[in-house]
Each structure stands twice: as structure tokens, then as C-alpha cells.
Design a protein around this motif. Structure first.
Motif, mmCIF file in Angstrom:
data_model
loop_
_atom_site.group_PDB
_atom_site.id
_atom_site.type_symbol
_atom_site.label_atom_id
_atom_site.label_comp_id
_atom_site.label_asym_id
_atom_site.label_seq_id
_atom_site.Cartn_x
_atom_site.Cartn_y
_atom_site.Cartn_z
ATOM 1 N N ALA A 108 -49.399 50.091 -22.652
ATOM 2 C CA ALA A 108 -47.630 50.691 -22.330
ATOM 3 C C ALA A 108 -47.302 48.978 -22.466
ATOM 4 O O ALA A 108 -46.177 48.987 -22.497
ATOM 5 C CB ALA A 108 -47.722 50.943 -20.498
ATOM 6 N N SER A 109 -47.657 48.425 -22.066
ATOM 7 C CA SER A 109 -47.401 46.916 -22.060
ATOM 8 C C SER A 109 -46.614 46.482 -23.566
ATOM 9 O O SER A 109 -46.272 45.950 -23.585
ATOM 10 C CB SER A 109 -47.841 45.994 -21.287
ATOM 11 N N ILE A 110 -48.188 46.811 -24.334
ATOM 12 C CA ILE A 110 -47.608 46.230 -25.335
ATOM 13 C C ILE A 110 -47.015 46.708 -26.547
ATOM 14 O O ILE A 110 -46.292 46.553 -27.495
ATOM 15 C CB ILE A 110 -48.923 47.133 -26.556
ATOM 16 N N VAL A 111 -47.121 48.173 -26.295
ATOM 17 C CA VAL A 111 -45.535 49.498 -26.973
ATOM 18 C C VAL A 111 -44.408 48.151 -26.302
ATOM 19 O O VAL A 111 -43.242 49.017 -27.229
ATOM 20 C CB VAL A 111 -45.499 50.282 -26.055
ATOM 21 N N GLY A 112 -43.811 48.372 -24.972
ATOM 22 C CA GLY A 112 -43.410 48.044 -24.696
ATOM 23 C C GLY A 112 -42.049 46.302 -25.197
ATOM 24 O O GLY A 112 -41.239 46.543 -25.661
ATOM 25 N N MET A 113 -43.682 45.460 -25.505
ATOM 26 C CA MET A 113 -43.041 44.671 -25.756
ATOM 27 C C MET A 113 -42.852 44.505 -27.382
ATOM 28 O O MET A 113 -41.964 43.970 -28.001
ATOM 29 C CB MET A 113 -44.407 43.523 -26.007
ATOM 30 N N LEU A 114 -43.675 45.471 -28.371
ATOM 31 C CA LEU A 114 -43.207 45.979 -29.838
ATOM 32 C C LEU A 114 -41.692 46.656 -29.301
ATOM 33 O O LEU A 114 -41.101 46.185 -30.439
ATOM 34 C CB LEU A 114 -44.299 46.821 -30.413
ATOM 35 N N CYS A 115 -41.448 47.188 -28.793
ATOM 36 C CA CYS A 115 -40.103 48.462 -28.874
ATOM 37 C C CYS A 115 -38.866 46.730 -28.299
ATOM 38 O O CYS A 115 -37.890 46.860 -28.508
ATOM 39 C CB CYS A 115 -39.739 48.960 -27.755
ATOM 40 N N ARG A 116 -39.263 46.045 -27.338
ATOM 41 C CA ARG A 116 -38.696 45.022 -27.542
ATOM 42 C C ARG A 116 -38.051 44.239 -28.575
ATOM 43 O O ARG A 116 -37.272 43.676 -28.566
ATOM 44 C CB ARG A 116 -38.477 44.122 -25.732
ATOM 45 N N CYS A 117 -39.274 43.903 -29.346
ATOM 46 C CA CYS A 117 -38.972 43.253 -30.674
ATOM 47 C C CYS A 117 -38.791 43.820 -31.459
ATOM 48 O O CYS A 117 -38.436 42.934 -32.772
ATOM 49 C CB CYS A 117 -40.099 42.615 -30.504
ATOM 50 N N GLY A 118 -37.882 44.669 -31.472
ATOM 51 C CA GLY A 118 -37.300 45.771 -32.862
ATOM 52 C C GLY A 118 -38.079 46.891 -33.665
ATOM 53 O O GLY A 118 -37.910 47.051 -34.521
ATOM 54 N N ALA A 119 -39.676 46.648 -32.989
ATOM 55 C CA ALA A 119 -40.463 48.151 -34.028
ATOM 56 C C ALA A 119 -40.019 49.472 -33.993
ATOM 57 O O ALA A 119 -38.613 49.480 -33.514
ATOM 58 C CB ALA A 119 -41.567 47.946 -32.751
ATOM 59 N N ALA A 120 -39.933 49.975 -35.392
ATOM 60 C CA ALA A 120 -39.801 51.076 -35.713
ATOM 61 C C ALA A 120 -39.965 52.445 -34.828
ATOM 62 O O ALA A 120 -40.991 52.521 -35.209
ATOM 63 C CB ALA A 120 -39.402 50.818 -37.483
ATOM 64 N N VAL A 121 -39.315 52.746 -33.871
ATOM 65 C CA VAL A 121 -39.901 53.522 -32.697
ATOM 66 C C VAL A 121 -39.746 54.851 -33.660
ATOM 67 O O VAL A 121 -40.427 55.846 -33.095
ATOM 68 C CB VAL A 121 -39.193 53.273 -31.556
ATOM 69 N N HIS A 122 -38.347 55.189 -34.714
ATOM 70 C CA HIS A 122 -38.672 56.405 -35.773
ATOM 71 C C HIS A 122 -39.462 56.650 -36.637
ATOM 72 O O HIS A 122 -39.700 57.481 -37.376
ATOM 73 C CB HIS A 122 -37.034 57.038 -35.510
ATOM 74 N N GLU A 123 -40.039 55.555 -36.983
ATOM 75 C CA GLU A 123 -41.351 55.657 -38.028
ATOM 76 C C GLU A 123 -41.778 56.583 -37.832
ATOM 77 O O GLU A 123 -42.876 57.228 -36.714
ATOM 78 C CB GLU A 123 -41.650 54.019 -38.090
#
Length: 86
Positions: A35-50
Motif C-alpha cells: 500500500a505504501s508503494i501504491v500510494g506513492m505511485l498514485c501521488r506521483c501520477g501513475a495511470a490508475v486507469h491503465e
């Protein structure tokens, strides 16, 4: 997780770089339940709808592997709820 933020900010293309199996970092983090990696990736702009070639989103992967904390992290960090209501 926060230690990865700086390299990702310097090179945003890391957010979409795929593993040899074709998974981007967000999907891989969801599969692992980190969850901590996922949160960081989301905050940095990872494409959650990919989606993967199978059509699976990162949210689907988190659910499929039973990672409730990771699932909730994606929901709270991404604008998924707003898109669902639209």
C-alpha cells in the motif's frame, strides 16, 4: 516508498515502465499488496486507469489478490469515485 519518490519525479517515465511480464509498477505494487508503494505511485501520477493486456486495472489486481488496504489506498488516492459517478 518515499525513497522512490525522488527518482520517479526526476524520471516520470518510470511510472509506466513495465516488468518483463508486461506489468507497470502500479499493478505490480497492487499484486504484492504494498500500500505504501501504491500510494506513492498514485501521488506521483501513475495511470490508475491503465489496463493490462487482460483488461485488468490496478484496482482489479488489488481486489483479485485480496489486498484490501491497497484497494482502499487506490480509491482514496485516485479520482476513481468521481469518474464512477460521471
Amino acid at each position: 516508498a518515499e525513497g522512490l519518490r525522488s527518482p520517479v519525479k526526476r524520471k516520470p517515465s518510470l511510472l509506466s515502465q513495465k516488468t518483463p511480464s508486461g506489468w507497470p509498477p502500479l499493478h505490480y505494487g497492487c499484486e504484492r499488496g504494498n500500500a505504501s508503494i501504491v500510494g506513492m505511485l498514485c501521488r506521483c501520477g501513475a495511470a490508475v486507469h491503465e489496463t493490462l493486456s487482460s483488461g485488468a486495472t490496478a484496482l482489479y489486481v488489488a481486489c483479485e489478490y485480496g489486498h484490501a488496504r491497497t484497494y482502499l489506498h487506490i480509491i482514496t488516492r485516485a479520482d476513481l469515485c468521481g469518474r464512477m459517478r460521471a
